[in-house]
Design an enzyme around this catalytic site. Structure first.
Site, mmCIF file in Angstrom:
data_model
loop_
_atom_site.group_PDB
_atom_site.id
_atom_site.type_symbol
_atom_site.label_atom_id
_atom_site.label_comp_id
_atom_site.label_asym_id
_atom_site.label_seq_id
_atom_site.Cartn_x
_atom_site.Cartn_y
_atom_site.Cartn_z
ATOM 1 N N HIS A 6 51.124 76.691 51.220
ATOM 2 C CA HIS A 6 49.663 76.768 51.038
ATOM 3 C C HIS A 6 49.048 77.945 51.790
ATOM 4 O O HIS A 6 47.838 78.173 51.688
ATOM 5 C CB HIS A 6 48.995 75.460 51.485
ATOM 6 N N SER A 63 48.984 70.321 53.522
ATOM 7 C CA SER A 63 48.339 70.324 52.215
ATOM 8 C C SER A 63 47.254 69.268 52.050
ATOM 9 O O SER A 63 46.310 69.480 51.306
ATOM 10 C CB SER A 63 49.390 70.170 51.119
ATOM 11 N N LYS A 88 51.874 78.870 43.789
ATOM 12 C CA LYS A 88 50.472 78.665 44.190
ATOM 13 C C LYS A 88 49.772 80.031 44.183
ATOM 14 O O LYS A 88 49.566 80.599 43.113
ATOM 15 C CB LYS A 88 50.416 77.962 45.548
HETATM 16 C C1 LIG Z 1 53.767 72.451 51.512
HETATM 17 C C2 LIG Z 1 54.485 72.446 50.194
HETATM 18 N N1 LIG Z 1 55.798 72.706 50.161
HETATM 19 C C3 LIG Z 1 56.485 72.716 49.014
HETATM 20 C C4 LIG Z 1 55.871 72.447 47.817
HETATM 21 C C5 LIG Z 1 56.678 72.447 46.553
HETATM 22 O O1 LIG Z 1 56.507 73.682 45.936
HETATM 23 P P1 LIG Z 1 57.109 73.924 44.474
HETATM 24 O O2 LIG Z 1 56.027 73.533 43.513
HETATM 25 O O3 LIG Z 1 57.429 75.383 44.440
HETATM 26 O O4 LIG Z 1 58.321 73.078 44.367
HETATM 27 C C6 LIG Z 1 54.514 72.173 47.786
HETATM 28 C C7 LIG Z 1 53.853 71.867 46.497
HETATM 29 O O5 LIG Z 1 52.989 71.086 46.350
HETATM 30 C C8 LIG Z 1 53.792 72.162 49.007
HETATM 31 O O6 LIG Z 1 52.490 71.896 49.032
#
Ligand SMILES: Cc1ncc(COP(=O)(O)O)c(C=O)c1O
Length: 399
Positions: free
Chosen positions: A215, A187, A246
């Site tokens: 992502h 990310s 997202k």
């Molecule tokens: C790679 C990754 N995994 C997990 C998450 C967490 O997702 P959630 O908002 O559904 O908890 C994010 C959120 O920023 C993320 O970028």
């Protein structure tokens, strides 16, 4: 509140402000989109959202949420195994399994919960989890929790360094289960995991691969089915976790996709599943509509990538040096945290919302503004952003 705690928190907050790393919340008063109405600022171009396909405000997605609310009410009122699972959860999970190319899927209220609920549930004392150094915080915390609860061994390999991963797998030969955990798209850097190489090593060392595609879902691959589709290995990843917050509708929620046995086991034992309410039906219905919408509109993915290519090149032409890459995450490294935050504030003054990230989210000295392009941006929106970048970049001496 306890006085000693209150004054400690206040003094730390003062420190954040003094160091220029204090985060101010910006209030939006319209749906998330390529532009949004921000309190005190009017319309701003949004370059800081994970709403990669613009589905947050697509009428079909919004309508589906309303219909879900009407049909099922506000929520389950408790956890699924105690008070029942709505049919919308079953429908969504079937659609997500098909999307991810796995036998089954299980939803959670967030991908954070999905990641937290996985290693601690499937590993034991004789096992090891080997995690990429730049994995998302939810994987890091999931691994820490697994270590604390199960006493499993943990290891971290240098970011996308296959020689290091191989060395760690070699050392872990005696373990019962070797679990490799990686993001699909990282990310903060916007780069893509070396999935074919990871799968090759996993095969060689009899390891299980879990990839967090948060992502990449809706973003990579011809049909937006994620990193595995992008790499031509759909169906080959043992476990995929991802978010519904997202590209897939942008509301909230997450899921774990894998074999029928894995999802069944998580249903039996995963603590965020057993002790926390289900995804609200309105959110499940919107997410299902988003997955279906994406299935009917693969051209959105192509548009997203055209926009990302255009924006990246326009930044380069303007004199910036964004990190090279092929995803809609376009980071511009600035060095010190306060500089990234300052740039983000100045861009906002010009009507462009881009978040600055600094330590501890990224390493010291690698603070950045991270731009996220969407399929919904028009060239006019992106040009407005580039004009603002040029103005602010000159003032700050970045270009
Ligand atoms: C790679 C990754 N995994 C997990 C998450 C967490 O997702 P959630 O908002 O559904 O908890 C994010 C959120 O920023 C993320 O970028």
């Amino acid at each position: 509140m306890n006085q000693a705690l209150e004054s400690r928190l206040q003094s730390e907050l003062d420190g954040f402000r003094k160091d220029g790393v204090y985060k101010r919340l910006n209030y939006l008063d319209s749906p998330q989109g390529p532009v949004a109405r921000m309190e005190g600022r009017g319309e701003v171009v949004i370059l800081s959202s994970n709403n990669y396909l613009g589905l947050c405000s697509v009428p079909l997605v919004v309508q589906a949420g309303k219909a879900g609310l009407d049909r099922y009410g506000a929520g389950t009122g408790s956890v699924r195994f105690i008070c029942g699972t709505f049919t919308i959860h079953r429908d969504l999970e079937a659609a997500l399994a098909k999307f991810a190319g796995t036998q089954a899927a299980l939803t959670y209220v967030s991908c954070w919960n999905a990641n937290e609920g996985l290693p601690a549930t499937i590993l034991g004392e004789n096992d090891i989890v080997i995690s990429d150094q730049l994995n998302h915080a939810s994987i890091i915390d999931g691994v820490r929790l697994a270590k604390a609860i199960t006493k499993c061994q943990t290891a971290v390999y240098k970011h996308s360094d296959m020689a290091d991963l191989k060395a760690q797998l070699e050392q872990a030969k005696g373990r019962r289960t070797r679990l490799i955990m990686t993001d699909g798209i990282f990310s903060m850097e916007g780069d893509i995991a070396k999935l074919p190489d990871i799968l090759e090593l996993a095969k060689r060392y009899d390891a299980v691969v879990c990839m967090d595609d948060s992502h990449a879902s809706g973003v990579l691959g011809e049909h937006g089915r994620g990193t595995a589709e992008h790499c031509g290995v759909l169906g080959a990843v043992d476990i995929i976790t991802s978010t519904l917050g997202k590209a897939l509708g942008g509301a909230a929620g997450g899921f774990t996709a894998g074999s029928t046995a894995l999802c069944d086991f998580l249903t039996q034992r995963s603590r965020p599943q057993l002790f926390s309410n289900a995804l609200p039906p309105t959110v499940a219905a919107s997410a299902l509509a988003a997955v279906e919408y994406l299935g009917a509109h693969p051209e959105l993915v192509e548009r997203l990538h055209e926009n990302a290519r255009w924006f990246r090149q326009a930044l380069i032409d303007a004199g910036f040096k964004p990190l090279p890459g092929e995803t809609p995450i376009v980071p511009v490294i600035l060095g010190e945290t306060s500089r990234a935050i300052r740039m983000s504030e100045m861009l906002l003054e010009e009507g462009v919302f881009v978040t600055g990230f600094g330590y501890p989210v990224v390493p010291q000295g690698h603070a950045r503004v991270r731009c996220q392009v969407s399929a919904a941006h028009t060239r006019e929106h992106l040009q407005r952003a580039i004009d603002a970048f040029k103005k602010v970049g000159k003032k700050l001496g970045v270009i």
